[in-house]
Design a protein around this motif. Structure first.
Motif, PDB file in Angstrom:
ATOM      1  N   ARG A 217      50.164  55.604  47.966  1.00 53.63           N
ATOM      2  CA  ARG A 217      49.883  54.767  46.785  1.00 53.63           C
ATOM      3  C   ARG A 217      51.188  54.286  46.158  1.00 53.63           C
ATOM      4  NH1 ARG A 217      45.012  56.131  43.737  1.00 53.63           N
ATOM      5  NH2 ARG A 217      45.223  58.325  44.285  1.00 53.63           N
ATOM      6  N   TYR A 218      51.271  52.963  45.957  1.00 51.07           N
ATOM      7  CA  TYR A 218      52.444  52.372  45.295  1.00 51.07           C
ATOM      8  C   TYR A 218      53.751  52.943  45.868  1.00 51.07           C
ATOM      9  CZ  TYR A 218      48.949  50.918  41.849  1.00 51.07           C
ATOM     10  OH  TYR A 218      47.847  50.371  41.219  1.00 51.07           O
ATOM     11  N   HIS A 219      53.875  52.748  47.146  1.00 51.84           N
ATOM     12  CA  HIS A 219      54.996  53.305  47.925  1.00 51.84           C
ATOM     13  C   HIS A 219      56.365  53.022  47.273  1.00 51.84           C
ATOM     14  CE1 HIS A 219      57.789  53.308  51.432  1.00 51.84           C
ATOM     15  NE2 HIS A 219      56.998  54.269  51.860  1.00 51.84           N
ATOM     16  N   ASN A 220      57.233  53.971  47.391  1.00 51.71           N
ATOM     17  CA  ASN A 220      58.621  53.805  46.974  1.00 51.71           C
ATOM     18  C   ASN A 220      59.464  53.694  48.241  1.00 51.71           C
ATOM     19  OD1 ASN A 220      61.206  54.031  46.035  1.00 51.71           O
ATOM     20  ND2 ASN A 220      60.969  56.006  45.015  1.00 51.71           N
ATOM     21  N   PRO A 221      60.068  52.571  48.605  1.00 49.42           N
ATOM     22  CA  PRO A 221      60.393  51.413  47.771  1.00 49.42           C
ATOM     23  C   PRO A 221      59.482  50.189  47.948  1.00 49.42           C
ATOM     24  CG  PRO A 221      61.715  51.314  49.751  1.00 49.42           C
ATOM     25  CD  PRO A 221      60.813  52.531  49.893  1.00 49.42           C
ATOM     26  N   LEU A 222      58.430  50.237  48.765  1.00 52.89           N
ATOM     27  CA  LEU A 222      57.701  48.989  49.081  1.00 52.89           C
ATOM     28  C   LEU A 222      56.793  48.521  47.938  1.00 52.89           C
ATOM     29  CD1 LEU A 222      56.653  49.720  52.792  1.00 52.89           C
ATOM     30  CD2 LEU A 222      58.543  48.301  52.010  1.00 52.89           C
ATOM     31  N   GLY A 223      56.263  49.454  47.180  1.00 52.72           N
ATOM     32  CA  GLY A 223      55.369  49.086  46.078  1.00 52.72           C
ATOM     33  C   GLY A 223      53.921  48.905  46.511  1.00 52.72           C
ATOM     34  N   THR A 224      53.642  48.964  47.828  1.00 53.75           N
ATOM     35  CA  THR A 224      52.292  48.687  48.331  1.00 53.75           C
ATOM     36  C   THR A 224      51.530  49.995  48.616  1.00 53.75           C
ATOM     37  OG1 THR A 224      53.351  48.496  50.468  1.00 53.75           O
ATOM     38  CG2 THR A 224      52.786  46.438  49.366  1.00 53.75           C
ATOM     39  N   SER A 225      50.211  49.858  48.851  1.00 52.97           N
ATOM     40  CA  SER A 225      49.369  51.042  49.110  1.00 52.97           C
ATOM     41  C   SER A 225      48.691  50.922  50.467  1.00 52.97           C
ATOM     42  CB  SER A 225      48.293  51.154  48.033  1.00 52.97           C
ATOM     43  OG  SER A 225      48.896  51.312  46.768  1.00 52.97           O
ATOM     44  N   TYR A 244      50.166  68.526  59.881  1.00 52.95           N
ATOM     45  CA  TYR A 244      49.877  68.511  58.438  1.00 52.95           C
ATOM     46  C   TYR A 244      50.336  67.182  57.835  1.00 52.95           C
ATOM     47  CZ  TYR A 244      48.430  73.298  58.656  1.00 52.95           C
ATOM     48  OH  TYR A 244      47.725  74.438  58.954  1.00 52.95           O
ATOM     49  N   ILE A 245      49.678  66.821  56.747  1.00 50.59           N
ATOM     50  CA  ILE A 245      50.067  65.615  56.019  1.00 50.59           C
ATOM     51  C   ILE A 245      50.562  66.064  54.650  1.00 50.59           C
ATOM     52  CG2 ILE A 245      49.262  63.388  55.069  1.00 50.59           C
ATOM     53  CD1 ILE A 245      48.935  63.669  58.164  1.00 50.59           C
ATOM     54  N   VAL A 246      51.758  65.616  54.274  1.00 48.96           N
ATOM     55  CA  VAL A 246      52.216  65.861  52.902  1.00 48.96           C
ATOM     56  C   VAL A 246      52.035  64.536  52.168  1.00 48.96           C
ATOM     57  CG1 VAL A 246      54.194  66.397  51.431  1.00 48.96           C
ATOM     58  CG2 VAL A 246      53.771  67.744  53.510  1.00 48.96           C
ATOM     59  N   GLU A 247      51.033  64.518  51.319  1.00 48.08           N
ATOM     60  CA  GLU A 247      50.664  63.282  50.609  1.00 48.08           C
ATOM     61  C   GLU A 247      51.312  63.304  49.221  1.00 48.08           C
ATOM     62  OE1 GLU A 247      46.431  62.732  49.828  1.00 48.08           O
ATOM     63  OE2 GLU A 247      46.788  60.570  49.537  1.00 48.08           O
ATOM     64  N   ASP A 248      52.327  62.465  49.053  1.00 45.77           N
ATOM     65  CA  ASP A 248      53.055  62.404  47.777  1.00 45.77           C
ATOM     66  C   ASP A 248      52.390  61.315  46.929  1.00 45.77           C
ATOM     67  OD1 ASP A 248      54.849  61.943  45.726  1.00 45.77           O
ATOM     68  OD2 ASP A 248      56.629  61.907  46.999  1.00 45.77           O
ATOM     69  N   ASP A 249      51.600  61.771  45.949  1.00 48.51           N
ATOM     70  CA  ASP A 249      50.838  60.812  45.126  1.00 48.51           C
ATOM     71  C   ASP A 249      51.485  60.724  43.742  1.00 48.51           C
ATOM     72  OD1 ASP A 249      48.854  58.986  44.804  1.00 48.51           O
ATOM     73  OD2 ASP A 249      47.206  60.424  44.670  1.00 48.51           O
ATOM     74  N   TYR A 250      52.782  60.364  43.744  1.00 47.10           N
ATOM     75  CA  TYR A 250      53.567  60.441  42.502  1.00 47.10           C
ATOM     76  C   TYR A 250      53.089  59.499  41.409  1.00 47.10           C
ATOM     77  CZ  TYR A 250      56.099  56.104  43.606  1.00 47.10           C
ATOM     78  OH  TYR A 250      56.413  54.794  43.847  1.00 47.10           O
ATOM     79  N   LEU A 251      52.353  58.432  41.779  1.00 48.56           N
ATOM     80  CA  LEU A 251      51.947  57.467  40.756  1.00 48.56           C
ATOM     81  C   LEU A 251      50.432  57.395  40.578  1.00 48.56           C
ATOM     82  CD1 LEU A 251      54.228  54.302  41.076  1.00 48.56           C
ATOM     83  CD2 LEU A 251      54.316  56.141  39.420  1.00 48.56           C
ATOM     84  N   ALA A 252      49.723  58.451  40.986  1.00 44.45           N
ATOM     85  CA  ALA A 252      48.255  58.388  40.939  1.00 44.45           C
ATOM     86  C   ALA A 252      47.740  58.058  39.540  1.00 44.45           C
ATOM     87  CB  ALA A 252      47.670  59.718  41.396  1.00 44.45           C
ATOM     88  N   ASP A 253      48.432  58.535  38.515  1.00 46.55           N
ATOM     89  CA  ASP A 253      47.923  58.312  37.157  1.00 46.55           C
ATOM     90  C   ASP A 253      48.050  56.861  36.713  1.00 46.55           C
ATOM     91  OD1 ASP A 253      47.047  60.989  36.246  1.00 46.55           O
ATOM     92  OD2 ASP A 253      49.110  61.513  36.747  1.00 46.55           O
ATOM     93  N   LEU A 254      48.736  56.043  37.535  1.00 49.95           N
ATOM     94  CA  LEU A 254      48.868  54.630  37.170  1.00 49.95           C
ATOM     95  C   LEU A 254      47.981  53.732  38.048  1.00 49.95           C
ATOM     96  CD1 LEU A 254      52.731  54.296  36.565  1.00 49.95           C
ATOM     97  CD2 LEU A 254      50.924  54.695  34.911  1.00 49.95           C
ATOM     98  N   ASP A 261      41.033  56.040  46.832  1.00 50.75           N
ATOM     99  CA  ASP A 261      41.056  57.501  46.887  1.00 50.75           C
ATOM    100  C   ASP A 261      42.222  57.981  47.754  1.00 50.75           C
ATOM    101  OD1 ASP A 261      38.829  57.654  45.320  1.00 50.75           O
ATOM    102  OD2 ASP A 261      37.441  57.544  47.024  1.00 50.75           O
ATOM    103  N   PRO A 262      42.672  59.213  47.511  1.00 51.47           N
ATOM    104  CA  PRO A 262      43.797  59.734  48.312  1.00 51.47           C
ATOM    105  C   PRO A 262      43.363  60.170  49.708  1.00 51.47           C
ATOM    106  CG  PRO A 262      43.045  61.381  46.758  1.00 51.47           C
ATOM    107  CD  PRO A 262      42.223  60.161  46.486  1.00 51.47           C
ATOM    108  N   ILE A 263      44.319  60.365  50.606  1.00 53.49           N
ATOM    109  CA  ILE A 263      44.013  60.866  51.960  1.00 53.49           C
ATOM    110  C   ILE A 263      43.294  62.209  51.823  1.00 53.49           C
ATOM    111  CG2 ILE A 263      45.006  61.614  54.177  1.00 53.49           C
ATOM    112  CD1 ILE A 263      47.461  59.925  53.563  1.00 53.49           C
ATOM    113  N   TYR A 264      43.721  62.981  50.833  1.00 53.60           N
ATOM    114  CA  TYR A 264      43.146  64.313  50.601  1.00 53.60           C
ATOM    115  C   TYR A 264      41.613  64.253  50.562  1.00 53.60           C
ATOM    116  CZ  TYR A 264      42.253  68.796  48.345  1.00 53.60           C
ATOM    117  OH  TYR A 264      41.794  70.049  48.060  1.00 53.60           O
ATOM    118  N   SER A 265      41.078  63.170  50.002  1.00 52.44           N
ATOM    119  CA  SER A 265      39.615  63.097  49.844  1.00 52.44           C
ATOM    120  C   SER A 265      38.912  62.848  51.191  1.00 52.44           C
ATOM    121  CB  SER A 265      39.231  62.007  48.832  1.00 52.44           C
ATOM    122  OG  SER A 265      39.570  60.751  49.348  1.00 52.44           O
ATOM    123  N   TYR A 266      39.670  62.454  52.214  1.00 54.09           N
ATOM    124  CA  TYR A 266      39.062  62.220  53.540  1.00 54.09           C
ATOM    125  C   TYR A 266      39.328  63.384  54.502  1.00 54.09           C
ATOM    126  CZ  TYR A 266      39.004  57.517  51.626  1.00 54.09           C
ATOM    127  OH  TYR A 266      38.806  56.444  50.805  1.00 54.09           O
TER     128      TYR A 266
END
Ligand SMILES: Cc1ncc(COP(=O)(O)O)c(C=O)c1O
Length: 454
Positions: A217-225, A244-254, A261-266
């Motif tokens: 979500r809102y990738h750093n540096p691309l800005g896209t999801s 394993y997947i390490v899902e960094d959802d640093y901007l989820a609250d925005l 939904d996050p990868i976690y939900s799938y």
């Protein structure tokens, strides 16, 4: 009534951070009903001039200049730290005071390495809003999401593998961790249009991948999801190849799209480790994040966490708990989302006005970053240096690439510390500076300057 209060705020009669008279005092002063006062106060809140602190009153938002860390006149599109102008310092101070009152002595001794149990429960409830359903026993509070990334990169995983796969480009802070730990890291291209899933499968099949680090979500540096299809496929491939997947959802609250939904939900196989930062909404200096871990990871993660910092600062944890439980966090996140959303729209509009079609960032309504790919004949490094001389700061994306991967010729623009005027001026100056560089380069060689570069 509202206009008068507004005048007092804008004119400095009620100072930033200052408290408004109570509803009763205002209604007496103005000889009007409580309802009229409440209406005026609600409107000022909607305009983000004031905010409420439960059981205390209303305060004027502190709004230092957006570039508080830089002298006036500079335009900062490089940083990723939150805008001091929209951080609710007074609310946070109030939360810290309440934390001391509520928790007393407990705040000043060592705590559980995984976090205060009641905060872990509050985080569990908060995460459920974003389709992350996990009991508090699987959640660890961490000292910023950076710490979670560091611990996960350091500790052994049950799949017994050791290579870490990262997107290219990716968050530069993760690459620093990998470099300092001497980890084996390989890359997979991530573009504005996402990931090549066949390529991802090839990596999962042929390399001993311990985990794939991704910022969907809102990738750093691309800005896209990433799209839903990509997220579902990543979860399925993780299961198929025991990665394993390490899902960094640093901007989820925005997030602006409630269906994202996050990868976690799938994830059906318990192979997604989900990481959330609280830095972009609260103060990054409080160092607060959370990790949701598969149950088998908990004993080992607890040991690594304890050996890293014993436990996350209890005062910060208590302040976060108060913010989450009182609804202040959600309200502040919504306000921040709205503000950044306006800035992101302004950035997109300014780019369409000043830059040619093939040089515009991917359209985005949210997040904090836009990615500007430059034509080969205009060096991103030179452009960033020339902009710096004009007091415009942008981030050249080279640190977002592994040493073995050729970096793109691109800039990351952040809207987090700008205002509408600075965005307009910043993009205009980028255009002018690029034109100057191009015409210097082609001086004498071509009859027309290269003003058509972007
Ligand atoms: C993608 C990403 N992940 C993690 C972090 C680290 O954040 P924290 O302050 O929670 O450690 C950042 C910081 O900007 C980031 O951009």
């Amino acid at each position: 009534m509202k206009d008068h209060l507004k005048q007092q705020i804008n004119g400095g009669a009620i100072k930033p951070g200052g408290k408004l008279p109570s509803i009763r005092e205002l209604s007496e002063q103005w000889g009007c009903s409580n309802n009229t006062v409440i209406r005026a106060i609600n409107e000022l809140e909607k305009e983000h001039l004031i905010y409420a602190v439960p059981k205390s009153g209303h305060y004027v938002i502190v709004r230092p200049s957006p570039s508080a860390d830089r002298p006036a006149g500079q335009i900062d599109m490089a940083v990723a730290a939150p805008d001091p102008g929209i951080i609710p310092y007074e609310e946070i101070r109030h939360g810290l005071n309440r934390a001391v009152e509520l928790y007393g002595d407990h705040l000043f001794s060592y705590g559980d390495p995984l976090g205060i149990p009641s905060l872990r429960e509050a985080v569990s409830r908060h995460l459920a809003d974003a389709q992350i359903f996990a009991g508090s026993e699987r959640i660890s509070v961490v000292s910023g999401s950076q710490q979670a990334l560091h611990l996960l990169a350091s500790m052994p995983f049950p799949n017994g593998k050791s290579t870490i796969l990262v997107e290219q480009p990716c968050y530069a802070g993760m690459l620093t961790i990998l470099r300092l730990l001497g980890a084996t890291a390989i890359g997979i291209a991530r573009t504005e249009s996402g990931l090549d899933l066949d390529e991802l499968e090839r990596h999962f099949r042929s390399n001993a991948v311990k985990f794939f680090y991704t910022v969907p979500r809102y990738h750093n540096p691309l800005g896209t999801s990433l799209s839903r299809r990509e997220k579902e496929a990543i979860a399925a491939l993780a299961e198929k190849y025991d990665v394993y997947i390490v899902e960094d959802d640093y901007l989820a609250d925005l997030e602006t799209d409630s269906k994202s939904d996050p990868i976690y939900s799938y994830d059906r196989s318990g192979r997604v480790i989900y990481i959330r930062s609280f830095s972009k909404i609260m103060l990054p200096g409080l160092r607060l994040g959370a990790a949701v871990l598969p149950p088998a990871f908990i004993p080992s993660f607890r040991m690594y966490k304890a050996s890293s910092d014993s436990s996350t600062a209890a005062l910060s944890q208590a302040a976060l708990e108060i913010h989450l439980s009182s609804g202040l966090f959600r309200r502040h996140a919504d306000m921040t989302k709205e503000r950044y959303g306006v800035r992101m729209r302004m950035l997109q509009e300014a780019c369409s006005r000043y830059l040619n079609e093939d040089c515009r960032p991917s359209p985005s309504t949210g997040g904090i970053f836009a990615h500007l790919k430059l034509p080969d004949r205009l060096s991103a490094e030179e452009l960033a240096a020339a902009l710096r001389r004009k007091d415009v700061y942008v981030f050249h994306t080279a640190p977002c690439y592994l040493p073995s991967v050729e970096s793109a010729n691109s800039l990351r623009l952040s809207i987090i510390r700008t205002d509408e005027k600075q965005i307009e001026d910043g993009i205009r100056i980028i255009r002018e500076t690029a034109d100057e560089l191009m015409s210097q380069r082609s001086a004498g060689k071509f009859s027309r300057s290269a003003v058509t570069w972007m």
